[in-house]
Design a protein around this motif. Structure first.
Motif, PDB file in Angstrom:
ATOM      1  N   ARG A  21       0.844  -1.205   0.000  1.00 59.63           N
ATOM      2  CA  ARG A  21       0.000   0.000   0.000  1.00 59.63           C
ATOM      3  C   ARG A  21       0.875   1.250   0.000  1.00 59.63           C
ATOM      4  NH1 ARG A  21      -2.535  -2.839   4.342  1.00 59.63           N
ATOM      5  NH2 ARG A  21      -1.935  -1.200   5.810  1.00 59.63           N
ATOM      6  N   ARG A  22       1.904   1.228   0.823  1.00 56.09           N
ATOM      7  CA  ARG A  22       2.810   2.376   0.907  1.00 56.09           C
ATOM      8  C   ARG A  22       3.502   2.601  -0.443  1.00 56.09           C
ATOM      9  NH1 ARG A  22       3.441   6.704   2.747  1.00 56.09           N
ATOM     10  NH2 ARG A  22       3.261   6.142   4.916  1.00 56.09           N
ATOM     11  N   ALA A  23       3.973   1.518  -1.046  1.00 54.56           N
ATOM     12  CA  ALA A  23       4.694   1.635  -2.315  1.00 54.56           C
ATOM     13  C   ALA A  23       3.779   2.179  -3.416  1.00 54.56           C
ATOM     14  CB  ALA A  23       5.251   0.266  -2.720  1.00 54.56           C
ATOM     15  N   LEU A  24       2.530   1.721  -3.421  1.00 52.53           N
ATOM     16  CA  LEU A  24       1.595   2.207  -4.444  1.00 52.53           C
ATOM     17  C   LEU A  24       1.294   3.683  -4.234  1.00 52.53           C
ATOM     18  CD1 LEU A  24      -0.974  -0.733  -4.761  1.00 52.53           C
ATOM     19  CD2 LEU A  24       0.554   0.140  -6.547  1.00 52.53           C
ATOM     20  N   SER A  25       1.082   4.075  -2.989  1.00 52.82           N
ATOM     21  CA  SER A  25       0.730   5.476  -2.778  1.00 52.82           C
ATOM     22  C   SER A  25       1.933   6.377  -3.069  1.00 52.82           C
ATOM     23  CB  SER A  25       0.131   5.698  -1.393  1.00 52.82           C
ATOM     24  OG  SER A  25       1.120   5.814  -0.439  1.00 52.82           O
ATOM     25  N   ARG A  53      -8.639   1.750   2.426  1.00 52.81           N
ATOM     26  CA  ARG A  53      -9.664   2.717   2.001  1.00 52.81           C
ATOM     27  C   ARG A  53      -9.005   3.995   1.489  1.00 52.81           C
ATOM     28  NH1 ARG A  53     -11.782   1.435   7.083  1.00 52.81           N
ATOM     29  NH2 ARG A  53     -13.297  -0.246   6.898  1.00 52.81           N
ATOM     30  N   GLU A  54      -7.963   4.416   2.189  1.00 58.67           N
ATOM     31  CA  GLU A  54      -7.275   5.641   1.750  1.00 58.67           C
ATOM     32  C   GLU A  54      -6.607   5.425   0.396  1.00 58.67           C
ATOM     33  OE1 GLU A  54      -6.209   7.448   6.173  1.00 58.67           O
ATOM     34  OE2 GLU A  54      -4.816   6.070   5.186  1.00 58.67           O
ATOM     35  N   LEU A  55      -6.032   4.257   0.209  1.00 57.68           N
ATOM     36  CA  LEU A  55      -5.371   3.967  -1.064  1.00 57.68           C
ATOM     37  C   LEU A  55      -6.392   3.960  -2.203  1.00 57.68           C
ATOM     38  CD1 LEU A  55      -2.838   3.084  -2.662  1.00 57.68           C
ATOM     39  CD2 LEU A  55      -3.465   0.718  -2.135  1.00 57.68           C
ATOM     40  N   VAL A  56      -7.536   3.338  -1.916  1.00 62.81           N
ATOM     41  CA  VAL A  56      -8.591   3.248  -2.919  1.00 62.81           C
ATOM     42  C   VAL A  56      -9.098   4.657  -3.273  1.00 62.81           C
ATOM     43  CG1 VAL A  56     -11.038   2.587  -3.012  1.00 62.81           C
ATOM     44  CG2 VAL A  56      -9.293   0.855  -2.540  1.00 62.81           C
ATOM     45  N   LEU A  99      -9.893  -6.495  -6.040  1.00 63.17           N
ATOM     46  CA  LEU A  99     -10.929  -6.051  -6.979  1.00 63.17           C
ATOM     47  C   LEU A  99     -11.430  -4.658  -6.576  1.00 63.17           C
ATOM     48  CD1 LEU A  99     -12.742  -6.509  -9.400  1.00 63.17           C
ATOM     49  CD2 LEU A  99     -14.329  -7.775  -7.944  1.00 63.17           C
ATOM     50  N   GLU A 100     -11.470  -4.392  -5.280  1.00 56.52           N
ATOM     51  CA  GLU A 100     -11.918  -3.060  -4.837  1.00 56.52           C
ATOM     52  C   GLU A 100     -10.967  -1.983  -5.352  1.00 56.52           C
ATOM     53  OE1 GLU A 100     -12.319  -4.505  -0.674  1.00 56.52           O
ATOM     54  OE2 GLU A 100     -14.184  -3.372  -0.736  1.00 56.52           O
ATOM     55  N   LEU A 101      -9.673  -2.306  -5.361  1.00 56.14           N
ATOM     56  CA  LEU A 101      -8.682  -1.366  -5.903  1.00 56.14           C
ATOM     57  C   LEU A 101      -8.946  -1.168  -7.405  1.00 56.14           C
ATOM     58  CD1 LEU A 101      -5.983   0.129  -5.210  1.00 56.14           C
ATOM     59  CD2 LEU A 101      -4.785  -1.934  -5.971  1.00 56.14           C
TER      60      LEU A 101
END
Ligand code: CAA
Length: 704
Positions: free
Chosen positions: A35-39, A92-95, A118-120
């Protein structure tokens, strides 16, 4: 340009499209590092003038399998994988970051996109998928609901009906179905290819980012007619394996449609946090882990397995037919051997009938059914098994019959062929002893109906060699079953424990309970059927015949059979039947009272609480013996056996999990109490239940 933004996320820019490729662990579980890497990657790209759009990719086997399930079990988290903190943005924050990104993001789905994965993808502005991709929201199978906006976004993409079906069953859909339903926008063989980049570039050039949460077309009807969601969900709710999670999911979907996306998100978060902390979800997460642990039995060397191309099945009865269908459905050529022409014809006709039913129900296409049928041949001659790699015997449950069959097989199959028995009680060692090569013999105990029930107890005899064990185990996996390795004892793990429960059920009738009360207690606990309904369905005469052969009695069950009450097939058993409709029968009550009186037992009122403990705790005690004897490797294996073979309610985690959750000390105390009350020393705590520090102990391998 290729520039790694983080070791678990690769980043490159092609034709103005930034490709972000997730590469974390086996299935891109969305743990805090990912998640950190994606954001971080998104933050860098937001202001980069060279980037017009983003293509978010995973690995061939998985775009992402969702939230990292292991994070749910962290004591301080309480589902706090969702909470932000030093570990990085929560899901949720990432999404939200993805959905509100100023440039269009396309998700390129390969392998599986499940749960949070899938939510992402649904938060992206467009989705492309490879034709082999599979998409789903399986949270319900973990006692959860989607927790990162899935209950709001899925209905906005595919409409409320399809969304509820996916959310409440947890089933995966194919990329083709996803395209038809609007869950993906295009199918592209390789979503990381130049063609896909071109698609994403076109998309970025021609459209402003469209947020899924703002798409209301497909929910407009349901939004205008309150109650639609509850109506659409009613059927699935009735069938839901976890009614708690199903209710929670319906509430969130309904709030997201009938009120607003934001209101739905609040309800979703509340319900998710409640469920993730619930014992029901903890139990199902335990089963998820236990199933995966059971795939790695000690000493199993998958590389030692022989590839099974041709198989033989001995016996075309209910079990033989089911096993034949399961093998053929996995593309294995099967020869079914019977002793008599009439039995063979009956068996083959039954297979045809089962296939026709699955075609008429839509669970199989006619082409599939034809392909499967073409792999099955009937024979009256063991010589037709000459080229088989594996033969599974599913004949009459009699040691002599089985020994004769194995001796005959020895003369007809090659030395490499593995020989399995589907016996449910008999000793694999005694069956193997009469063969020329005992090392190639093992048990493969299927559960009825064998083409449907997932469990296979893979029984390892004293002589079973590594190649045989590996072949039995990997073949069971290949045909879509859940194999659990066990060792030899009467009834192995499942039936040995079931026998203990059946004995207690019979005792309870003698002491004062009636079948309806006992069955109701187990159904309230979550079983689909009680022991007496199950007996009536299976036929009471089978057990009666076995007891007579072994010189055993079960006073009530014997008396019923003597009165010609064999269960549903005679319209009378523990209950009376009009078709499948059952009702309590005063004659049975009288018969039970007479049996008690004749045995000199003074009947008493028995509480539901006692009934539950008397049925479950002795089983758990037997499980403790099974572990102590090394018949099962781990407590979790026993739980998988009961969940997959006997419909133990998943949200109760399996008998050994249930014992740990109830309190090992409490279970041991109650067993001592019942041992004294019924003067039955077999109820005294055994194995780990008998240990001195039992009050704080747990079943081996389970948390206390
Ligand atoms: N988190 C952590 N680990 C996971 C995982 C997940 N979501 N999914 C799979 N794994 C692990 C498995 O435990 C296994 O680990 P080991 O090798 O150490 O045993 C490994 O990945 C490979 O998994 P499988 O052995 O199951 O491999 P498979 O090929 O048979 O199946 C799969 C792959 C279809 C992805 C299957 O693992 C699966 O169904 N995973 C669970 C998916 C799921 O339920 N996701 C929802 C999570 S909850 C959520 O996302 C909540 C939310 O809304 C935010």
């Amino acid at each position: 340009m290729t520039e790694p933004a983080h070791r678990i996320v690769a980043l490159d820019i092609v034709d103005g499209v930034a490709r972000i490729t997730m590469n974390h662990g086996q299935v891109n579980a969305l743990g805090h590092e990912l998640r950190r890497a994606l954001s971080d990657a998104l933050e860098r790209l937001a202001g980069d003038p060279a980037v017009a759009g983003v293509l978010l990719l995973g690995q061939p086997q998985a775009f992402s399998a969702g939230a990292d399930i292991t994070e749910f079990n962290m004591p301080e988290s309480g589902g706090a994988e969702m909470n932000s903190g030093p570990a990085g943005p929560d899901l949720r924050e990432l999404v939200a970051l993805v959905e509100d990104f100023p440039k269009p993001i396309t998700a390129g789905i390969t392998g599986v996109a499940l749960g949070g994965g899938l939510e992402l993808a649904m938060a992206a502005h467009a989705r492309i998928a490879s034709p082999t991709a599979r998409l789903g929201l399986p949270e319900i199978t973990l006692g959860l609901l989607p927790g990162a906006g899935g209950t709001g976004r899925l209905p906005r993409l595919v409409g409320p009906e399809r969304a509820l079906d996916m959310i409440l069953t947890g089933k995966q859909v194919s990329a083709y179905d996803a395209l038809t339903d609007g869950l993906v926008d295009a199918l592209i063989e390789d979503p990381g290819s130049a063609e896909a980049v071109h698609w994403a570039a076109e998309y970025a050039a021609t459209r402003a980012p469209l947020r899924t949460r703002d798409r209301t077309g497909s929910i407009a009807g349901a939004a205008a007619a309150p109650g639609t969601v509850s109506r659409l969900a009613a059927d699935a709710l009735r069938k839901a394996k976890d009614p708690y999670a199903a209710h929670a999911a319906i509430k969130a979907v309904s709030a997201g449609i009938e009120q607003s996306f934001d209101h739905g998100a609040v309800v979703e978060r509340e319900k998710f946090e409640e469920r993730v902390k619930s014992p029901e979800s903890a139990a199902q997460r335990h089963l998820f882990t236990a199933e995966r642990a059971a795939r790695k039995p000690a000493d199993l060397d998958p590389d030692a397995a022989r590839t099974v191309r041709r198989a033989g099945v001995i016996g075309a009865g209910t079990m033989g037919g089911g096993i034949t269908m399961a093998l053929a459905a996995a593309g294995i050529t099967v020869t079914v051997v019977e002793a008599e022409r009439s039995a063979l014809d009956r068996g083959l006709a039954q297979i045809e009938k089962n296939l026709a039913v699955s075609v008429s129900r839509g669970s199989r296409t006619q082409d599939d059914a034809d392909a499967l049928k073409s792999l099955i041949t009937g024979s009256l001659d063991y010589a037709d098994l000459a080229g088989a790699d594996l033969v599974i015997e599913a004949a009459f449950e009699d040691l002599q019959v089985k020994q004769d069959i194995f001796a005959t097989l020895d003369r007809h199959v090659g030395p490499e062929c593995v020989l399995a028995s589907n016996t449910s009680y008999l000793s694999i060692d005694m069956i193997a002893a009469g063969t020329v090569l005992p090392g190639r013999v093992l048990g493969m105990h299927f559960f009825s109906p064998a083409n449907v029930m997932p469990l296979v107890e893979v029984v390892r005899g004293a002589a079973t060699n590594a190649a045989t064990l590996a072949t039995g185990f990997t073949t069971a996996r290949r045909i879509g079953k859940t194999p659990v390795v066990v060792r030899v004892c009467h009834g192995f793990v499942g039936n040995r424990m079931l026998e203990v429960r059946s004995f207690q059920a019979e005792q309870l009738l003698l002491e004062g309970a009636l079948p309806g009360q006992v069955d109701a207690v187990l159904k309230d606990f979550g079983f689909r059927m009680g022991p007496f309904e199950m007996g009536d369905m299976a036929g009471l005469d089978i057990g009666w015949r076995n007891r007579k052969a072994e010189g055993r009695t079960a006073p009530t069950a014997d008396a019923l059979c003597e009165a010609g009450r064999f269960g549903q097939k005679t319209g009378r058993g523990y209950y009376a039947y009009d078709g499948r409709e059952r009702r309590d029968d005063p004659e049975v009550e009288q018969l039970i009272r007479d049996v008690s009186r004749n045995l000199g037992i003074i009947r008493r009122e028995i509480s539901d609480h006692e009934i539950l403990e008397r049925l479950l705790f002795p089983m758990i005690n037997e499980g403790a013996r099974i572990l102590a004897e090394g018949i099962a490797e781990r407590a979790g294996d026993i739980d998988v056996i009961w969940a997959k073979g006997y419909n133990w309610p998943a949200y109760r985690g399996g008998p050994m999990w249930y014992a740990s959750h109830t309190g090992i000390g409490y279970v041991a105390d109650r067993l001592r109490f019942y041992a004294e009350q019924t003067a039955d020393v077999t109820l005294l705590p055994a194995g780990f239940l008998a240990e001195d520090d039992v009050a704080v102990a747990a079943a081996p391998g389970l948390p206390g």
